[in-house]
Design an enzyme around this catalytic site. Structure first.
Site, PDB file in Angstrom:
ATOM      1  N   ILE A 599       0.963  -1.076   0.099  1.00 14.64           N
ATOM      2  CA  ILE A 599      -0.123  -0.038   0.093  1.00 14.64           C
ATOM      3  C   ILE A 599       0.778   1.257   0.081  1.00 14.64           C
ATOM      4  O   ILE A 599       0.386   2.393   0.115  1.00 14.64           O
ATOM      5  CB  ILE A 599      -1.017  -0.077   1.031  1.00 14.64           C
ATOM      6  CG1 ILE A 599      -0.406  -0.231   2.454  1.00 14.64           C
ATOM      7  CG2 ILE A 599      -2.253  -1.036   0.958  1.00 14.64           C
ATOM      8  CD1 ILE A 599      -1.183  -0.019   3.691  1.00 14.64           C
ATOM      9  N   GLY A 600       2.196   1.013   0.097  1.00 14.91           N
ATOM     10  CA  GLY A 600       2.796   2.382   0.023  1.00 14.91           C
ATOM     11  C   GLY A 600       4.511   2.263   0.211  1.00 14.91           C
ATOM     12  O   GLY A 600       4.799   0.899   0.446  1.00 14.91           O
ATOM     13  N   GLY A 602       8.064   4.090   1.412  1.00  9.74           N
ATOM     14  CA  GLY A 602       8.456   5.429   1.846  1.00  9.74           C
ATOM     15  C   GLY A 602      10.061   5.422   2.320  1.00  9.74           C
ATOM     16  O   GLY A 602      10.678   4.164   1.616  1.00  9.74           O
ATOM     17  N   GLY A 605      10.819   1.971   4.030  1.00 10.60           N
ATOM     18  CA  GLY A 605      10.664   0.707   3.055  1.00 10.60           C
ATOM     19  C   GLY A 605       9.236   0.600   2.675  1.00 10.60           C
ATOM     20  O   GLY A 605       8.653   1.539   2.514  1.00 10.60           O
ATOM     21  N   SER A 606       8.796  -0.734   2.508  1.00 10.36           N
ATOM     22  CA  SER A 606       7.642  -0.665   2.124  1.00 10.36           C
ATOM     23  C   SER A 606       6.569  -1.117   2.961  1.00 10.36           C
ATOM     24  O   SER A 606       6.938  -1.587   4.276  1.00 10.36           O
ATOM     25  CB  SER A 606       7.672  -2.116   0.841  1.00 10.36           C
ATOM     26  OG  SER A 606       8.636  -2.072   0.091  1.00 10.36           O
ATOM     27  N   VAL A 607       5.171  -0.691   2.442  1.00 12.53           N
ATOM     28  CA  VAL A 607       4.252  -0.779   3.596  1.00 12.53           C
ATOM     29  C   VAL A 607       3.059  -1.741   3.101  1.00 12.53           C
ATOM     30  O   VAL A 607       2.691  -1.592   1.903  1.00 12.53           O
ATOM     31  CB  VAL A 607       3.614   0.611   3.952  1.00 12.53           C
ATOM     32  CG1 VAL A 607       2.450   0.415   5.018  1.00 12.53           C
ATOM     33  CG2 VAL A 607       4.773   1.491   4.241  1.00 12.53           C
ATOM     34  N   ASP A 719       9.700  15.295   9.660  1.00 11.68           N
ATOM     35  CA  ASP A 719       9.209  15.122   8.258  1.00 11.68           C
ATOM     36  C   ASP A 719       7.423  15.173   8.142  1.00 11.68           C
ATOM     37  O   ASP A 719       6.825  14.264   7.806  1.00 11.68           O
ATOM     38  CB  ASP A 719       9.667  13.586   8.080  1.00 11.68           C
ATOM     39  CG  ASP A 719       9.701  13.349   6.345  1.00 11.68           C
ATOM     40  OD1 ASP A 719       9.809  14.493   5.622  1.00 11.68           O
ATOM     41  OD2 ASP A 719       9.435  12.356   5.877  1.00 11.68           O
TER      42      ASP A 719
END
Ligand SMILES: *[C@@H]1O[C@H](CO)[C@@H](O)[C@H](O)[C@H]1NC(C)=O
Ligand SMILES: *[C@@H]1O[C@H](CO)[C@@H](O)[C@H](O)[C@H]1NC(C)=O
Ligand SMILES: *[C@@H]1O[C@H](CO)[C@@H](O)[C@H](O)[C@H]1NC(C)=O
Ligand SMILES: *[C@@H]1O[C@H](CO)[C@@H](O)[C@H](O)[C@H]1NC(C)=O
Ligand SMILES: *[C@@H]1O[C@H](CO)[C@@H](O)[C@H](O)[C@H]1NC(C)=O
Ligand SMILES: *[C@@H]1O[C@H](CO)[C@@H](O)[C@H](O)[C@H]1NC(C)=O
Ligand SMILES: *[C@@H]1O[C@H](CO)[C@@H](O)[C@H](O)[C@H]1NC(C)=O
Length: 925
Positions: A599-600, A602, A605-607, A719
């Site tokens: 789903i994403g 960043g 890493g990956s989500v 951030d």
């Protein structure tokens, strides 16, 4: 390095002994420009490639990629592991007023961690490259431009992940090809398509095309394929390209979709050669339409007495181009249209670089600094234009009468040695120089009498006397710090007082700084042992919460740094008792069905989306092995998140540390991020209304306030951005991603020289230039988020016109001129209460002040947003009541009321601490 690669998976096998791949092809195809010892290689087309070691001698960034497909040998790629934001540039030698073709090849990016970056010719953005979209297919970016100087920069500007490149080619176009630009150096043409119609075979390029333009066959074009054995001779198009054509008895349709959705100008070239000798003039005549507009009427290839003809068209289009050639219905016309080749080029206007004088000076400054500091991290980021599209680290630029110039140099605590670069004295608009706490030697250089220097800080170096007399006669100099330079004489207060300077009189307010590199080494060695003792004391002290460091105490500074990252504070220990769950890897894999739904992505890493055994929906963050953030961030996030709980912060449910995996588990936020809702995919489904936007802003502000005041200390998020503000099923805002968070420096710290982190478009300019982090940096970023909420625009979009790239820069003037309707999201038109909107815009403006001192605190922002929400809600209630009486002019009643404008100076104090508009920056200390 090998270890790191090992974790990248099978595709990256090893480091190339020599990075062959990137090559710069200049002058003619036969000889590369570089000297003999350069290693070169010739490809199957006879093109000689040389390495780019001359530009980037660091072999570590060179990767050889081998993959299980044919022709796989020898594919190297250079990746640039650069900070954020960051750019790298190849500076290519050119000849003034010569036309060039430049082509970057970005194949094989799919073997790397996800990345996204923009390509610039000079400072003109012409394309965006993503490792995801090039999966397996080749991706190349080609531009045509006229040299305006003796070199041109070809730059990669990072958005996400590491930029990469596999080939770069620069070709002078011969005088027969000058029709592309017609001598116009104010534009850059980007190739969209170059098609060899009627061909089904290989690309035609060098040596058939001496300029190595690549003519591709077009799959799926509909029409009759014609082959001819012409020996017609033109230098414009290779004869092999003219030997095939596409024809139709009635109409020929050439479609190009997937163009930029915004309006752009395109130049189209059509090439025609009559391949059938038996056709007479007047027998093959057709009209040419572009997007249904007739651009040529009764076009006859042989109408000019030759069998060859070209057509150049300038059109404006968005989204797609439909080129249609339609046979003229006339009895004498017996043949339908034919076309041999065509090109579509997108027209970009050339963006103005920074003032040439400043560019030249900064190049010299770089060279001068490089001599003694070739290992410097800061200098390794100094590529291309010093100010655009983002300034070099340590520089602040301003736009003065239409061009970007360098106004401030902030390079404190950068370990720079050697002489202070004398060239800086010739920067015409330079007004602030901070070189404090480096290892500079020699004298302070003399500034020109015309210099506009206001502030000079050279504390903590090893400079020698005398201070140049000329410094004291600079008309605008108001601040001068030169203490902690053991070989610089202290000045008598009286003599400097006469000059009305703010100064330290050369007195050292901290411990004498290190006098030379050698002493530094000794200090460092001593610190090893001191540190152990100091840490002991430190732990003791921290627990008594009475510890504070003296300003600019170098030893203290070093110890402090270590202390922050390794010693948990008392609060941590106490609050750790809030238990978080430890998950097994097996459990994580089951929950995510082996990482099925991404789903994403960043920085971390990956989500993935998943469901726990108890049915709870979760988002699982898996640290990618190539992530630039390390274990430190991971532990940071764990420590912070487990302790901090607030309804507007995304709570951490648990984590998994098995098998070197670093995995975090959060509750799943079903409504995605604020960014998606404002201008992402989700925004197309349902527009966020103004009251919802307001309550999201308020929620996020409350979450950040909690962070900033957490347990009496300040936790800085670092951030803040709209993609880090998530929305639960009831549209409550929850601030996410504490990966960048750090405990804020405590009162009395010297400048914390943490590496600048954050996201382009949201970065606090003060933090970026001074690297001094404070809660006010979050406030700046939050101000940008407020502007996004108001305008529905992304903070940085270089695909908009130049003056709209930066949301902040674009919006500020409108707000100052009180024209907020210009910046409000068109989707909100008439759907908001003007005063509530004004409150928010005023807060946003205060947040994005350049000087952090002028920005409000998060707590103040919460108060303002609460007021705005109350105003908005009352208005809505009021309108509902009107509606129930069948009122038709729903919003006009409310909006006629004059909005709250900027109060005058006296009013400002009473009305709101946020709306004051200071005119001058505060004096530095
Ligand atoms: C890009 O590089 C790959 C690998 O060397 C090559 O196969 C491809 O033809 C190149 N593309 C262009 C447009 O040069
Ligand atoms: C790359 O190729 C794949 C399949 O070959 C295709 O689905 C995809 O759209 C291509 N991507 C681009 C950017 O051309
Ligand atoms: C095309 O013309 C050039 C000179 O204009 C000549 O050198 C070349 O040999 C010709 N090529 C052919 C195929 O006739
Ligand atoms: C297209 O070209 C016209 C005329 O040359 C110019 O006025 C216009 O600004 C250009 N449009 C864009 C989007 O560049
Ligand atoms: C392309 O333009 C032609 C001529 O205007 C038109 O008849 C045709 O329908 C268009 N095709 C598409 C796919 O838009
Ligand atoms: C197209 O525009 C270019 C400048 O962008 C100009 O030099 C050229 O003459 C134009 N061509 C036509 C056919 O209008
Ligand atoms: C000094 O500052 C004033 C006011 O800011 C400005 O007008 C002037 O040009 C500056 N002097 C120099 C030499 O830059």
């Amino acid at each position: 390095m090998m270890e790191r690669l090992g974790t990248w998976g099978l595709r990256l096998v090893n480091l190339a002994a020599f990075c062959f791949l990137i090559l710069v092809q200049s002058s003619s195809a036969q000889n590369g420009e570089f000297c003999e010892q350069q290693i070169s290689t010739t490809d199957t087309n006879g093109i000689v490639w040389t390495t780019d070691d001359l530009y980037f001698p660091d072999r570590q960034t060179c990767h050889e990629i081998s993959r299980p497909v044919e022709n796989s040998e020898g594919n190297s790629i250079r990746t640039f592991d650069i900070g954020d934001p960051g750019k790298v540039c190849y500076s290519l030698t050119t000849k003034l007023d010569q036309d060039y073709l430049v082509r970057g090849n970005f194949s094989y990016g799919d073997s790397l961690a996800p990345s996204l970056f923009d390509i610039f010719i000079g400072v003109t953005p012409i394309a965006q490259v993503s490792s995801a979209s090039s999966s397996g297919n080749e991706s190349a970016v080609e531009g045509i431009f006229r040299a305006r100087n003796d070199h041109v920069d070809f730059c990669l500007l990072k958005t996400e992940g590491d930029p990469y490149i596999s080939q770069l080619e620069l070709r002078p176009l011969d005088s027969d090809s000058d029709y592309y630009l017609n001598g116009d150096s104010g534009i850059v043409l980007k190739l969209i398509k170059r098609v060899n119609l009627g061909s089904t075979g290989e690309d035609i390029r060098y040596p058939d095309d001496p300029s190595d333009r690549i003519w591709k066959s077009e799959a799926g074009a509909i029409g009759e394929i014609i082959h001819g054995t012409t020996n017609f001779n033109t230098t414009r198009v290779p004869i092999k390209v003219l030997q095939t054509a596409m024809a139709s008895s009635d109409r020929l349709v050439l479609l190009s979709s997937g163009l930029e959705t915004q309006q752009y100008n395109y130049t189209i070239f059509l090439y025609f050669l009559e391949l059938n000798n038996s056709i007479r003039p007047g027998e093959r005549v057709f009209d040419i339409y572009v997007n249904s507009e007739k651009t040529r009427d009764g076009f006859d290839i042989q109408g000019k007495g030759s069998t060859y003809r070209e057509v150049a068209l300038n059109v404006t289009a968005r989204g797609s181009l439909n080129l249609t050639l339609v046979k003229v219905s006339n009895e004498s016309v017996v043949f339908g249209p034919i076309c041999n080749a065509y090109e579509i080029l997108q027209v970009y206007s050339w963006s103005q670089e920074s003032a040439q004088g400043d560019v030249d000076v900064m190049m010299n400054v770089k060279t001068e600094l490089w001599r003694s500091n070739s290992e410097s991290k800061v200098l390794s980021t100094w590529w291309g234009d010093p100010c655009l599209p983002i300034p070099w680290q340590g520089l602040v630029c301003d736009n003065i009468s239409g061009s970007s110039v360098v106004t401030k140099i902030h390079l404190s605590w950068k370990h720079l040695s050697g002489l202070i670069p004398p060239s800086i004295t010739t920067l015409v608009h330079l007004n602030e120089v901070n070189l404090s706490y480096n290892l500079f030697t020699g004298q302070i250089p003399s500034f020109l009498a015309s210099s506009s220097l206001r502030s000079l800080d050279v504390r903590g170096n090893d400079l020698t006397a005398p201070i140049p007399e000329s410094l004291f006669s600079l008309p605008n100099l108001t601040t001068l710090y030169f203490g902690c330079n053991p070989h610089l004489i202290k000045a008598s207060p009286a003599s400097l007082n006469d000059l009305k300077l703010t100064t330290d009189y050369g007195i050292c307010t901290g411990v004498e700084s290190s006098k030379s590199k050698r002493e530094l080494v000794i200090v460092a060695a001593a610190i090893g042992s001191v540190l152990i003792i100091a840490l002991g004391i430190l732990i003791f002290c921290l627990y008594r919460r009475k510890f504070s460091f003296k300003r600019y105490d170098m030893k203290g500074y070093i110890i402090k740094k270590n202390a922050v990252s390794s010693i948990p504070s008392k609060e941590d220990l106490v609050l750790k008792s809030i238990c978080i769950q430890t998950f097994t890897l097996q459990c994580i894999e089951a929950a995510t069905q082996k990482y099925k739904t991404l789903i994403g992505e960043g920085g971390f890493g990956s989500v993935f989306r998943g469901t726990l055994y108890d049915g709870q929906e979760v988002a699982v963050k898996v640290r990618s092995a190539t992530s630039t953030q390390g274990t430190r961030e991971f532990e940071n996030e764990l420590n912070l998140l487990s302790a901090i709980r607030h309804e507007n912060l995304v709570p951490l449910l648990g984590f998994c540390c098995e098998n070197d995996q670093q995995i975090l588990v959060y509750p799943f936020m079903s409504n995605g991020s604020l960014q998606d809702r404002l201008y992402g995919e989700a925004s197309k489904r349902k527009i966020l209304d103004w009251p919802t936007r307001l309550s999201i802003a308020l929620g996020a502000a409350r979450g950040l306030t909690h962070l900033h005041t957490f347990a009496g200390r300040c936790v800085i998020h670092r951030d803040v951005k709209s993609s880090n503000i998530l929305l639960d099923q009831s549209m409550n805002a929850k601030v996410a991603d504490f990966g960048f968070s750090k405990y804020a420096p405590q009162e009395g710290d010297s400048c914390a020289s943490l590496e600048v982190r954050g996201t382009a478009g949201y970065l606090d300019p003060e933090y970026y230039s001074t690297q001094h982090l404070s809660a006010k940096s979050d406030v700046f970023s939050f101000g940008v988020v407020l502007l996004e909420i108001v305008s529905g625009r992304e903070p940085l979009n270089i695909h908009r016109p130049r003056n709209e790239w930066s949301l902040v820069e674009w919006a500020k003037p409108y707000i100052r001129e009180q024209k907020i309707e210009e910046i409000v999201d068109p989707n909100l038109k008439g759907m908001y209460h003007a005063e509530a909107m004004w409150r928010v815009v005023e807060v946003a403006l205060a947040c994005i002040e350049n000087y952090s001192d002028y920005r409000p605190s998060m707590a103040n922002i919460v108060r303002e947003l609460e007021d705005a929400l109350i105003i908005e809600n009352n208005a809505s209630e009021y309108m509902k009541s009107i509606d129930s009486f069948g009122g038709s002019n729903r919003f006009s009643i409310i909006i006629e009321k004059k909005a709250v404008l900027f109060p005058t100076q006296e009013q400002a104090a009473e009305v709101s601490p946020l709306s004051s508009q200071p005119l001058a920056p505060p004096e530095p200390r």
